[in-house]
Design a protein around this motif. Structure first.
Motif, PDB file in Angstrom:
ATOM      1  N   VAL A  16       0.849  -1.198   0.000  1.00 51.69           N
ATOM      2  CA  VAL A  16       0.000   0.000   0.000  1.00 51.69           C
ATOM      3  C   VAL A  16       0.886   1.251   0.000  1.00 51.69           C
ATOM      4  N   ILE A  17       1.918   1.217   0.807  1.00 51.83           N
ATOM      5  CA  ILE A  17       2.818   2.389   0.891  1.00 51.83           C
ATOM      6  C   ILE A  17       3.534   2.588  -0.449  1.00 51.83           C
ATOM      7  N   LEU A  18       4.015   1.502  -1.024  1.00 51.98           N
ATOM      8  CA  LEU A  18       4.727   1.583  -2.300  1.00 51.98           C
ATOM      9  C   LEU A  18       3.817   2.144  -3.399  1.00 51.98           C
ATOM     10  N   ASP A  19       2.592   1.656  -3.428  1.00 51.17           N
ATOM     11  CA  ASP A  19       1.633   2.145  -4.423  1.00 51.17           C
ATOM     12  C   ASP A  19       1.390   3.647  -4.238  1.00 51.17           C
ATOM     13  N   ARG A  27       6.754  14.322  -6.783  1.00 55.40           N
ATOM     14  CA  ARG A  27       7.232  15.288  -5.791  1.00 55.40           C
ATOM     15  C   ARG A  27       8.732  15.167  -5.530  1.00 55.40           C
ATOM     16  N   GLY A  28       9.318  14.107  -6.037  1.00 56.46           N
ATOM     17  CA  GLY A  28      10.734  13.891  -5.803  1.00 56.46           C
ATOM     18  C   GLY A  28      11.039  12.450  -6.133  1.00 56.46           C
ATOM     19  N   TYR A  29      12.220  12.216  -6.695  1.00 54.15           N
ATOM     20  CA  TYR A  29      12.460  10.848  -7.155  1.00 54.15           C
ATOM     21  C   TYR A  29      13.930  10.526  -7.226  1.00 54.15           C
ATOM     22  N   ASP A  30      14.702  11.022  -6.220  1.00 53.77           N
ATOM     23  CA  ASP A  30      16.113  10.638  -6.256  1.00 53.77           C
ATOM     24  C   ASP A  30      16.424   9.491  -5.313  1.00 53.77           C
ATOM     25  N   SER A  31      15.500   9.149  -4.433  1.00 55.97           N
ATOM     26  CA  SER A  31      15.671   7.993  -3.553  1.00 55.97           C
ATOM     27  C   SER A  31      14.340   7.760  -2.852  1.00 55.97           C
ATOM     28  N   ALA A  32      14.205   6.584  -2.270  1.00 56.22           N
ATOM     29  CA  ALA A  32      12.919   6.268  -1.630  1.00 56.22           C
ATOM     30  C   ALA A  32      13.148   5.209  -0.564  1.00 56.22           C
ATOM     31  N   VAL A  44      13.449  -1.549   7.808  1.00 55.79           N
ATOM     32  CA  VAL A  44      13.655  -0.348   6.984  1.00 55.79           C
ATOM     33  C   VAL A  44      14.380  -0.748   5.701  1.00 55.79           C
ATOM     34  N   VAL A  45      13.811  -0.357   4.574  1.00 57.12           N
ATOM     35  CA  VAL A  45      14.491  -0.564   3.290  1.00 57.12           C
ATOM     36  C   VAL A  45      14.536   0.786   2.584  1.00 57.12           C
ATOM     37  N   LYS A  46      15.750   1.261   2.216  1.00 54.96           N
ATOM     38  CA  LYS A  46      15.878   2.568   1.566  1.00 54.96           C
ATOM     39  C   LYS A  46      16.899   2.448   0.441  1.00 54.96           C
ATOM     40  N   SER A  52      11.441   2.427  -8.532  1.00 61.90           N
ATOM     41  CA  SER A  52      11.514   1.072  -9.073  1.00 61.90           C
ATOM     42  C   SER A  52      12.671   0.294  -8.433  1.00 61.90           C
ATOM     43  N   VAL A  53      13.726   1.003  -8.014  1.00 58.99           N
ATOM     44  CA  VAL A  53      14.857   0.324  -7.363  1.00 58.99           C
ATOM     45  C   VAL A  53      14.390  -0.237  -6.015  1.00 58.99           C
ATOM     46  N   LEU A  54      13.677   0.583  -5.267  1.00 56.89           N
ATOM     47  CA  LEU A  54      13.144   0.129  -3.973  1.00 56.89           C
ATOM     48  C   LEU A  54      12.162  -1.021  -4.195  1.00 56.89           C
ATOM     49  N   GLU A  55      11.338  -0.871  -5.211  1.00 63.72           N
ATOM     50  CA  GLU A  55      10.338  -1.903  -5.509  1.00 63.72           C
ATOM     51  C   GLU A  55      11.024  -3.247  -5.768  1.00 63.72           C
ATOM     52  N   GLY A  56      12.119  -3.195  -6.541  1.00 66.74           N
ATOM     53  CA  GLY A  56      12.885  -4.408  -6.830  1.00 66.74           C
ATOM     54  C   GLY A  56      13.401  -5.053  -5.549  1.00 66.74           C
ATOM     55  N   GLU A  57      13.922  -4.220  -4.644  1.00 69.37           N
ATOM     56  CA  GLU A  57      14.423  -4.738  -3.361  1.00 69.37           C
ATOM     57  C   GLU A  57      13.305  -5.418  -2.582  1.00 69.37           C
ATOM     58  N   LEU A  58      12.158  -4.768  -2.579  1.00 65.47           N
ATOM     59  CA  LEU A  58      11.046  -5.307  -1.772  1.00 65.47           C
ATOM     60  C   LEU A  58      10.474  -6.585  -2.389  1.00 65.47           C
ATOM     61  N   GLN A  59      10.637  -6.706  -3.718  1.00 65.05           N
ATOM     62  CA  GLN A  59      10.208  -7.968  -4.345  1.00 65.05           C
ATOM     63  C   GLN A  59      11.131  -9.113  -3.925  1.00 65.05           C
ATOM     64  N   LYS A  60      12.438  -8.782  -3.887  1.00 64.60           N
ATOM     65  CA  LYS A  60      13.407  -9.824  -3.499  1.00 64.60           C
ATOM     66  C   LYS A  60      13.226 -10.202  -2.032  1.00 64.60           C
ATOM     67  N   ALA A  61      13.015  -9.206  -1.194  1.00 62.96           N
ATOM     68  CA  ALA A  61      12.914  -9.471   0.257  1.00 62.96           C
ATOM     69  C   ALA A  61      11.735  -8.695   0.825  1.00 62.96           C
ATOM     70  N   PRO A  62      10.514  -9.252   0.733  1.00 67.85           N
ATOM     71  CA  PRO A  62       9.336  -8.516   1.208  1.00 67.85           C
ATOM     72  C   PRO A  62       9.421  -8.228   2.707  1.00 67.85           C
ATOM     73  N   VAL A  63       8.848  -7.065   3.107  1.00 68.12           N
ATOM     74  CA  VAL A  63       8.837  -6.757   4.535  1.00 68.12           C
ATOM     75  C   VAL A  63       7.406  -6.931   5.057  1.00 68.12           C
ATOM     76  N   PRO A  64       7.211  -7.832   6.015  1.00 64.22           N
ATOM     77  CA  PRO A  64       5.870  -8.039   6.546  1.00 64.22           C
ATOM     78  C   PRO A  64       5.505  -6.958   7.571  1.00 64.22           C
ATOM     79  N   GLY A  65       4.218  -6.834   7.850  1.00 66.67           N
ATOM     80  CA  GLY A  65       3.770  -5.860   8.852  1.00 66.67           C
ATOM     81  C   GLY A  65       2.607  -5.056   8.322  1.00 66.67           C
ATOM     82  N   SER A  66       1.735  -4.609   9.226  1.00 67.03           N
ATOM     83  CA  SER A  66       0.507  -3.956   8.780  1.00 67.03           C
ATOM     84  C   SER A  66       0.474  -2.463   9.103  1.00 67.03           C
ATOM     85  N   ILE A  67       1.580  -1.920   9.536  1.00 70.06           N
ATOM     86  CA  ILE A  67       1.626  -0.466   9.764  1.00 70.06           C
ATOM     87  C   ILE A  67       3.019   0.040   9.383  1.00 70.06           C
ATOM     88  N   GLY A  68       3.057   1.156   8.670  1.00 74.08           N
ATOM     89  CA  GLY A  68       4.375   1.645   8.258  1.00 74.08           C
ATOM     90  C   GLY A  68       4.300   3.003   7.580  1.00 74.08           C
TER      91      GLY A  68
END
Ligand code: AGP
Length: 603
Positions: A16-19, A27-32, A44-46, A52-68
């Motif tokens: 949800v946060i990624l979407d 608003r800005g796109y040099d890091s996320a 924390v993943v940064k 898309s770089v962050l998205e790739g990381e999260l695909q490789k290693a998803p972070v569980p949790g329902s608040i963030g």
């Protein structure tokens, strides 16, 4: 600038946060980065780079949790890097924050905290917020947030989480936008509405120094004395489609194509029964003898067009002023001045400061803004809204067109009130504005021609734009559009200025875009075209007149004939399409040009 997003709900938070961040990337796109609470710790993943770089990381290693919480960055303090990306943690990893804005006193705070033994892990101003929060924390995050806010100077939209109170996100803002979305079983916080639109239409706009506490069960609001306050959600009527690309390759192209509808809607809003009419009626009671139009970038260019409309129709001295200059110039304005602030986002830092400066000097302030509930909309004495809907591409197109319509309508109304034009003449002008959407649709029929010509220009090193009077004002917008999305150097000149120096830059095949839609000045602009051709230039000639140059160096684009005050509404569409295709031929990242951000909320 930067976009922030937070989610407290039942399902997985990270997607949800990624979407949401994807819809805030303008608003800005040099890091996320994101921080999700996962049973006793923050994951924390940064990453430096696009989302898309962050998205790739999260695909490789998803972070569980329902608040963030999450963040997409446009660097101000500290280069784009993994370490400088948000969210930031305090050194005990107890508190996580994401920040949009600038902490102006960060150096003093950093020294103070370093003196207490706090070790910093980034070069950002924002990290002091996380460290200060941990330093102050003694078991109550809400109290801690209030203390932090009292200690920091500058602008902020902030979200906080704490390991010891893992069911909540606390959000607060000053000068930067922040909204809270409320749904059943989930709450959201974001910098802008498109980030949450697919989840809820119930939105609360936070005012400066109001605090929101979000849990999956709902949101509670407090003032800075931590007294509960009531905030009523507003229902957002934007369609999801209007915040999406709708099948087009780029938002910019989609937004260019939306202009006929936007012009119609904005015109309607200023007509009897329209949503802007009550404010326009109230303006009729104002008395002033000077007008200043203050804005930045394209909004300033719209103001420069508007200036001609006010001076020519109302015969009131009118100036267009850059907000970044106006705010520091001790400008000569008083209670007899109407200051018109023009802004798509309503969050541009310089334009906000200009609004406050104008008010402090007793001037009457009128905002022309696109984003409802934005800071400028709230600060100005009067606000009228452009009906452009969400504009996502960094390069403005449809909001600019809508700004022109409201400026025209204001000028016509004022001229009528002052007795400069009669009811019939005013009616005829409004009717002519009503023809613009049809003419813009006609221009869309020329797209292929523009595309082919643009394909011959994308290697240009430098492109000059010329015009006279109101054609010069719109030439400035053509030049800005081209440079921001194609990275080709470009300047706009008043046609008569060329011979005072700039003409020395004309070489073989230098491209000059000449705009000639003022009949009374056409012979003058034609002379300028002859002068540059004879020095080797090639010319893109945009005209509503009949002239045909006998030179194969000139490529003519004809635009429909309307009164000279309204011609910029048509010229700009040709100029937008030209810039778009030049940038597309160069393979540029059209919606997110380098170094830019949609909403410039820092100085
Ligand atoms: C326009 O294409 C630019 N991205 C920029 O000049 C913009 O118009 C300027 O930053 C002002 O923004 P605002 O309208 O949101 O105040």
């Amino acid at each position: 600038m930067c976009g922030i997003m937070g989610f407290a709900g039942g399902g997985e938070a990270a997607p949800v946060i990624l979407d949401g961040l994807k819809r805030l990337e303008y608003r800005g796109y040099d890091s996320a980065g994101i921080a999700v609470y996962d049973g006793g710790r923050f994951c924390v993943v940064k990453r430096k780079g696009r989302l898309s770089v962050l998205e790739g990381e999260l695909q490789k290693a998803p972070v569980p949790g329902s608040i963030g919480i999450g963040h997409t960055r446009w660097a101000t303090h500290g280069e784009p890097s993994d370490a400088n990306s948000h969210p930031h943690l305090g050194s005990m990893s107890r508190i996580a924050i994401a920040h949009n804005g600038i902490v102006e006193n960060y150096k003093a705070l950093r020294e103070y905290l370093a003196g207490k033994g706090v070790a910093f892990s980034s070069d950002t101003d924002s990290e002091v917020v996380a460290q200060l929060a941990e330093h102050y924390y003694s078991g109550n995050l809400l109290e801690t947030v209030a203390k932090v806010i009292n200690a920091i100077e500058g602008s902020f939209a902030l979200e906080f989480m704490c390991l010891d109170e893992p069911d909540k996100i606390i959000a607060v803002k000053k000068y930067n936008p922040l909204i809270v979305g409320i749904a059943s079983g989930a709450t959201y916080v974001a910098s802008d509405v498109p980030a949450i639109l697919r989840h809820t239409r119930q939105v609360v706009y936070l005012a400066d120094r109001e605090i929101a506490v979000l849990t999956r069960d709902g949101a509670a609001f407090y003032n800075m004395d931590l007294e509960p306050i009531q905030k009523r959600p507003e229902t957002i009527s934007w369609s999801m489609d209007s915040a999406e690309k709708g099948g087009y390759e780029h938002f910019m192209y989609k937004e260019i194509m939306e202009q006929p509808r936007v012009i119609e809607d904005t015109l309607k809003s200023a007509m009897p029964g329209g949503s802007n009419e009550p404010v326009l009626d109230a303006l009729d009671a104002l008395r002033f003898d000077r007008i200043k139009i203050v804005a930045c970038g394209s909004a300033y260019n719209a103001g420069s067009v508007g200036r001609y409309a006010f001076e020519s129709l109302c015969r009131i001295p009118t100036e267009a002023d850059l907000a970044s200059e106006f705010r520091y110039r001790d400008a000569l304005i008083d209670e007899n001045t109407l200051v018109i602030l023009v802004s798509q986002s309503g969050e541009t830092a310089d334009t906000i400061a200009a609004t406050l400066e104008a008010k402090a000097k007793g001037a009457k302030t009128l905002a022309i803004v696109n984003v409802v509930g934005s800071t400028i909309a709230k600060e100005a004495d009067y606000t009228i809204y452009t009906m452009a809907g969400p504009e996502i591409a960094v390069a403005t197109t449809k909001a600019f067109s809508a700004q022109l319509i409201l400026l025209y309508m204001l000028a016509i109304r004022l001229a009528h009130r002052l007795g400069r034009i009669g009811r019939e003449e005013a009616g005829a002008m409004v009717a002519e504005i009503g023809t613009l959407p049809g003419h813009v649709r006609g221009i869309f029929g020329e797209v292929e021609k523009i595309q082919h010509y643009a394909a011959t220009c994308f290697n240009s090193k430098s492109i000059f734009f010329i015009g006279r009077n109101i054609d010069y004002a719109i030439a400035m917008e053509g030049s800005l559009k081209l440079k921001e999305i194609s990275y080709i150097h470009s300047e706009a000149y008043a046609g008569g200025e060329l011979k005072h120096g700039t003409i020395s830059l004309i070489e073989d095949n230098t491209l000059v875009v000449a705009i000639s839609c003022c009949d009374r000045l056409a012979p003058k602009t034609e002379s300028n075209v002859e002068q540059v051709i004879s020095r080797g230039a090639k010319v893109l000639y945009i005209t509503s007149g009949g002239i045909a140059f006998g030179s194969d160096k000139v490529f003519t684009l004809r635009e429909p004939r309307v009164g000279e005050l309204f011609a910029p509404s048509l010229s700009v569409v040709l100029l937008q399409l030209f810039s778009y295709y030049v940038a597309a031929n160069k393979g540029c990242d059209i919606d997110k040009p380098r170094n830019l951000a949609k909403s410039v909320t820092v100085e």
